[in-house]
Write an enzyme that holds these catalytic residues in place. Sequence first.
Site, short mmCIF file in Angstrom:
data_model
loop_
_atom_site.label_atom_id
_atom_site.label_comp_id
_atom_site.label_asym_id
_atom_site.label_seq_id
_atom_site.Cartn_x
_atom_site.Cartn_y
_atom_site.Cartn_z
N ALA A 294 1.06 49.47 -25.62
CA ALA A 294 1.16 48.56 -24.60
C ALA A 294 2.28 47.46 -24.93
O ALA A 294 3.17 47.73 -25.28
CB ALA A 294 -0.36 48.03 -24.17
N ARG B 86 9.29 26.43 -23.12
CA ARG B 86 9.54 26.03 -24.37
C ARG B 86 8.99 26.81 -25.36
O ARG B 86 7.71 27.21 -25.11
CB ARG B 86 9.43 24.71 -25.14
CG ARG B 86 10.36 23.56 -24.25
CD ARG B 86 10.19 22.28 -25.10
NE ARG B 86 11.01 21.13 -24.23
CZ ARG B 86 12.31 20.95 -24.30
NH1 ARG B 86 12.72 21.65 -25.43
NH2 ARG B 86 12.86 20.09 -23.85
N ALA C 17 2.47 45.50 -27.33
CA ALA C 17 2.99 45.36 -28.72
C ALA C 17 4.09 46.33 -28.78
O ALA C 17 5.01 45.94 -29.55
CB ALA C 17 1.78 45.70 -29.76
N PHE C 18 4.03 47.46 -28.14
CA PHE C 18 5.17 48.36 -28.35
C PHE C 18 6.30 47.77 -27.50
O PHE C 18 7.61 47.99 -27.98
CB PHE C 18 4.93 49.64 -27.68
CG PHE C 18 5.85 50.81 -27.62
CD1 PHE C 18 6.27 51.34 -28.75
CD2 PHE C 18 6.47 51.23 -26.43
CE1 PHE C 18 7.32 52.25 -28.91
CE2 PHE C 18 7.35 52.15 -26.43
CZ PHE C 18 7.79 52.76 -27.50
N SER C 19 6.13 47.21 -26.46
CA SER C 19 7.11 46.59 -25.74
C SER C 19 7.81 45.60 -26.32
O SER C 19 8.91 45.16 -26.34
CB SER C 19 6.66 46.03 -24.28
OG SER C 19 6.19 47.17 -23.57
N GLU D 196 -4.95 43.92 -26.93
CA GLU D 196 -4.58 42.90 -27.67
C GLU D 196 -5.12 41.54 -27.33
O GLU D 196 -5.24 41.43 -26.07
CB GLU D 196 -3.11 43.13 -27.58
CG GLU D 196 -2.37 42.44 -26.67
CD GLU D 196 -2.31 43.57 -25.27
OE1 GLU D 196 -2.74 42.89 -24.05
OE2 GLU D 196 -1.96 44.63 -25.49
N ASP E 177 -4.11 51.63 -16.18
CA ASP E 177 -4.70 50.97 -17.33
C ASP E 177 -5.49 49.74 -17.24
O ASP E 177 -6.39 49.26 -17.88
CB ASP E 177 -3.69 50.87 -18.52
CG ASP E 177 -3.13 51.94 -19.17
OD1 ASP E 177 -3.64 52.95 -18.95
OD2 ASP E 177 -1.99 52.12 -19.56
N GLY E 178 -4.95 49.03 -16.35
CA GLY E 178 -5.71 47.61 -15.88
C GLY E 178 -6.87 47.85 -15.70
O GLY E 178 -8.05 47.27 -15.74
#
Length: 190
Positions: free
Chosen positions: A125, A94, A127-129, A85, A11-12
């Site tokens: 990707a 922080r 977002a699913f994780s 994304e 994918d990368g």
Amino acid sequence: GTELLVVLGGDGTILRAAESVYGTTVPLLGINLGHVGFLAEADREDILVVANAITDRTYQVEERMVLQAELHLGASRSQEFALNEFALEKSGSRMVEVLLTIDDRPVSRWLADGVLCSTPTGSTAYAFSAGGPVIWPDVEAIQIVPLAAHALFARPLVISPSSRVSLTLLGGRANLVADGLRQREMEVGD
């Protein structure tokens, strides 16, 4: 004069190849030689079938949505794109404070590790994780996912692809990362 770009890798590698054809009509065909291969259309065992489809011109092109961003970083202005994304992520230990505005209306303010704005392609990707839903590739939508938000009601949002999303850094140190590849430092107010 390029008809098709065949990408061998994971994918990368496919995301890096997308950078080279962004703004053109050249389609990408990914053959997964990596680990996950969500973006790839075929696996290494299918190379001969793919080669025949290319020479016979029997392949089909599938359109994918791309996010475009206008970055306001201090006095500078620039454009950026993402196939998967945009991730606004904390750069220190922080949390960051982020204001989310959609179509010029304030929607939420989070103390979080960051916020993702994802395409349907990117929904499988990062977002699913991070707890976002999988969105089928031909559904046109933008997904917004707060990352480890310190809030009672911080859930993923799915909005119209024509909506204008604004993320403003109100506190902390952060980076804006496009497709996990291109990173820009952000300061409060950006």
